[in-house]
Design a protein around this motif. Structure first.
Motif, PDB file in Angstrom:
ATOM      1  N   LEU B  78       0.837  -1.204   0.000  1.00 53.58           N
ATOM      2  CA  LEU B  78       0.000   0.000   0.000  1.00 53.58           C
ATOM      3  C   LEU B  78       0.867   1.247   0.000  1.00 53.58           C
ATOM      4  O   LEU B  78       0.587   2.218  -0.711  1.00 53.58           O
ATOM      5  N   GLU B  79       1.928   1.249   0.808  1.00 56.48           N
ATOM      6  CA  GLU B  79       2.788   2.421   0.933  1.00 56.48           C
ATOM      7  C   GLU B  79       3.534   2.716  -0.362  1.00 56.48           C
ATOM      8  O   GLU B  79       3.887   3.863  -0.635  1.00 56.48           O
ATOM      9  N   ASN B  80       3.809   1.677  -1.138  1.00 57.42           N
ATOM     10  CA  ASN B  80       4.645   1.863  -2.323  1.00 57.42           C
ATOM     11  C   ASN B  80       3.863   1.803  -3.634  1.00 57.42           C
ATOM     12  O   ASN B  80       4.010   2.680  -4.488  1.00 57.42           O
ATOM     13  N   THR B  82       0.583   2.013  -4.370  1.00 55.34           N
ATOM     14  CA  THR B  82      -0.448   3.027  -4.648  1.00 55.34           C
ATOM     15  C   THR B  82       0.195   4.328  -5.143  1.00 55.34           C
ATOM     16  O   THR B  82      -0.419   5.065  -5.910  1.00 55.34           O
ATOM     17  N   VAL B  83       1.416   4.614  -4.696  1.00 52.41           N
ATOM     18  CA  VAL B  83       2.136   5.790  -5.211  1.00 52.41           C
ATOM     19  C   VAL B  83       2.559   5.537  -6.663  1.00 52.41           C
ATOM     20  O   VAL B  83       2.407   6.407  -7.530  1.00 52.41           O
ATOM     21  N   PHE B  85       1.087   3.631  -8.853  1.00 55.99           N
ATOM     22  CA  PHE B  85      -0.102   3.674  -9.713  1.00 55.99           C
ATOM     23  C   PHE B  85      -0.266   5.043 -10.371  1.00 55.99           C
ATOM     24  O   PHE B  85      -0.513   5.151 -11.559  1.00 55.99           O
ATOM     25  N   ILE B  86      -0.143   6.101  -9.567  1.00 50.79           N
ATOM     26  CA  ILE B  86      -0.468   7.426 -10.095  1.00 50.79           C
ATOM     27  C   ILE B  86       0.781   8.154 -10.589  1.00 50.79           C
ATOM     28  O   ILE B  86       0.727   8.904 -11.563  1.00 50.79           O
ATOM     29  N   VAL B  87       1.917   7.900  -9.944  1.00 51.46           N
ATOM     30  CA  VAL B  87       3.149   8.584 -10.344  1.00 51.46           C
ATOM     31  C   VAL B  87       3.634   8.042 -11.694  1.00 51.46           C
ATOM     32  O   VAL B  87       4.160   8.800 -12.523  1.00 51.46           O
ATOM     33  N   TRP B 137      11.466   1.539  -4.803  1.00 50.17           N
ATOM     34  CA  TRP B 137      11.437   2.876  -4.222  1.00 50.17           C
ATOM     35  C   TRP B 137      12.228   3.842  -5.109  1.00 50.17           C
ATOM     36  O   TRP B 137      11.758   4.949  -5.404  1.00 50.17           O
ATOM     37  N   THR B 140      10.313   4.844  -8.326  1.00 50.25           N
ATOM     38  CA  THR B 140       9.240   5.818  -8.118  1.00 50.25           C
ATOM     39  C   THR B 140       9.795   7.197  -7.743  1.00 50.25           C
ATOM     40  O   THR B 140       9.242   8.218  -8.160  1.00 50.25           O
ATOM     41  N   THR B 144       9.005  10.618  -9.798  1.00 54.47           N
ATOM     42  CA  THR B 144       8.495  11.875  -9.230  1.00 54.47           C
ATOM     43  C   THR B 144       9.418  13.033  -9.606  1.00 54.47           C
ATOM     44  O   THR B 144       8.940  14.116  -9.952  1.00 54.47           O
TER      45      THR B 144
ATOM     46  N   ALA C  23       3.001  14.405  -8.118  1.00 53.84           N
ATOM     47  CA  ALA C  23       4.402  13.991  -7.982  1.00 53.84           C
ATOM     48  C   ALA C  23       4.987  14.482  -6.659  1.00 53.84           C
ATOM     49  O   ALA C  23       5.716  13.746  -5.977  1.00 53.84           O
ATOM     50  N   HIS C  74       2.323   8.105   8.277  1.00 49.49           N
ATOM     51  CA  HIS C  74       2.354   7.446   6.971  1.00 49.49           C
ATOM     52  C   HIS C  74       0.976   6.848   6.639  1.00 49.49           C
ATOM     53  O   HIS C  74       0.468   7.001   5.529  1.00 49.49           O
ATOM     54  N   LEU C  78      -1.780   7.532   3.605  1.00 50.05           N
ATOM     55  CA  LEU C  78      -2.450   6.525   2.775  1.00 50.05           C
ATOM     56  C   LEU C  78      -3.954   6.740   2.787  1.00 50.05           C
ATOM     57  O   LEU C  78      -4.618   6.653   1.749  1.00 50.05           O
ATOM     58  N   PHE C  85      -5.424  11.453  -4.954  1.00 53.17           N
ATOM     59  CA  PHE C  85      -4.833  11.094  -6.249  1.00 53.17           C
ATOM     60  C   PHE C  85      -5.910  10.914  -7.318  1.00 53.17           C
ATOM     61  O   PHE C  85      -5.796  11.415  -8.427  1.00 53.17           O
TER      62      PHE C  85
END
Lengths: 152, 152, 152
Positions: B78-80, B82-83, B85-87, B137, B140, B144, C23, C74, C78, C85
Motif C-alpha cells: 500500500l505504501e509503495n 499506490t504511489v 499507480f499514479i506517479v 522505491w 518511483t 516523481t 508527484a 504514513h 495513505l 490522487f
C-alpha cells in the motif's frame, strides 16, 4: 463502444460512470475518519499523547475493540478500493461492453458500502461481511484478468 | 514519442505497458488477502470476534508472527504501489523514451513481486528484501523527480 | 476552460498542475519510509526478526512512540492522499475554473506537508495537526461532492 481516443472523455458513459463511482467510494473512505473520531471521543481513547491534553480522562490506548474495528474497516478499504481506483480505469480502456462495465462499477460500490455497514456501523455475524468483501474482490480480480489478457 | 494528445490512448505502447503492469501489480495486491486468510485459518487466529464463532478453537489475537508478516508485506505494498499507480501515469505524460519507460515499469513490477516472495512467501535473510524494496522505491523517486522537473 | 477532449492533455494548465502536485505528494509519501527507517536505526527497533541479525542490540518491538508516530503519519497519508490522487483527477474532469482548481491542489499539498511536519518531524501540540488535516480532508470532500453533482 467508443473509439479508443474517446474512451477517456466524459462523452463516454462508462468513463462518466467511473468518475461518479470513484467519487462515491472516495467520499465513503473519507467518512471513515469521522467514524473513527466518533469512537475515539466516545471512549476518550486516542493514538497520540498530544490529543489527550485538553480532555479530562482521555488516554492513549491501542486496543479498544470499537475503535480498532473501524480502523480495520478503513484499512480494508485501503487494501481494496485503492486497487479498484486504478484497475477500473485500466479495465474501461479495454473497451468493455458499457452495460457490463457500468453494472460492475455499481455492484462494486454497493458491495463496499455494505462491507462498511456490516463491519463498522452495525456489526453483523459472518458471513455477511465476507459476502460483501468477496463481491468487491471478485470484481477487481476479474478486471485485472481482462486487462492482462487485453494488453499482454 | 507520441504527440501529447495521444499519450493516453492504447495506441501508445508506453500507456499499454502501464495498463498491463498496473493490472499485474493490482492482482498481486489482491492476492495478499487470501495469503493472509491462509495464515489465519492455519493458525485459527482472527481479527474480529465474529470470525471465530463457527471454528472450534479459533481466537482473536494480533501478534502471530506469520500473520503479521503477511500483513506488513501488504501494508508495504500500500505504501509503495499506490504511489506507483499514479506517479507512473504522471511520468508517462512527461513523454519519456518508450524503451526507458517500459523497462522501468517491468523492473518495478518484478521488484515488487520479489519483495512479496522474500518477505511473505519464503522469508529470506536480509538484504534480499531491502534490495527488492530499494529498486521499487528508487524507480518511483526517479519518476516523481522527472515529473516535477517537467511540469514545475 | 478547455474542451472536454482536451482536459487530459498537458496543454491544460489544470492537468499540468495536477501532475505536478501528484508527484510532490507522491515524493512526500515515499520519504516517509526513510523517516521511519531513521527512527528504527536510531532506536535499534525493527518489525521483522531478519532485520535485527546484523546489528548488535537490535530488537523486534511494536510500541516505540517515535517509530509508531511516523507510522501513524504514513498511514494517515495513505488514508487521505490516495483518495486525493484519483478524486482530484475526477474533479478536473468536471471542468472547474482553472484558478480554483489549481489553488485547491496547492492548498492540499501544503496542508499535507504541514500535517507531516507537525505530526512526524517536529511534533507540535494540537490543534496544529488537526487544522492541517481538516484542510486536506475538506478539499477532497468538496471535490467528491463536485464530481457526484456533475456526473450523477
Amino acid at each position: 463502444m467508443a473509439a479508443a481516443e474517446l474512451l477517456l472523455t466524459t462523452s463516454n458513459p462508462v468513463f462518466k460512470a467511473y468518475l461518479l463511482h470513484v467519487a462515491v467510494l472516495g467520499l465513503k473512505m473519507l467518512l471513515m475518519s469521522p467514524l473513527t473520531a466518533r469512537q475515539r471521543f466516545k471512549n476518550k481513547i486516542f493514538a497520540s499523547p498530544e490529543d489527550t491534553v485538553s480532555m479530562k480522562g482521555a488516554k492513549v490506548k491501542y486496543d479498544h475493540p470499537d475503535i480498532e474495528r473501524v480502523r480495520r474497516g478503513h484499512l480494508n478499504d485501503l487494501e481494496n478500493i485503492t486497487v479498484f481506483f486504478i484497475v477500473a480505469l485500466a479495465y474501461l480502456l479495454t473497451n468493455p461492453s458499457p452495460g457490463l462495465a457500468i453494472n460492475l462499477f455499481r455492484a462494486y460500490t454497493i458491495a463496499r458500502i455494505g462491507h462498511t455497514i456490516v463491519y463498522c456501523v452495525i456489526p453483523l455475524p459472518q458471513p455477511s461481511r465476507f459476502l460483501f468483501w468477496i463481491v468487491g474482490w471478485g470484481i477487481t480480480v476479474f478486471m485485472t484478468g481482462s486487462v492482462i489478457l487485453k494488453f499482454m
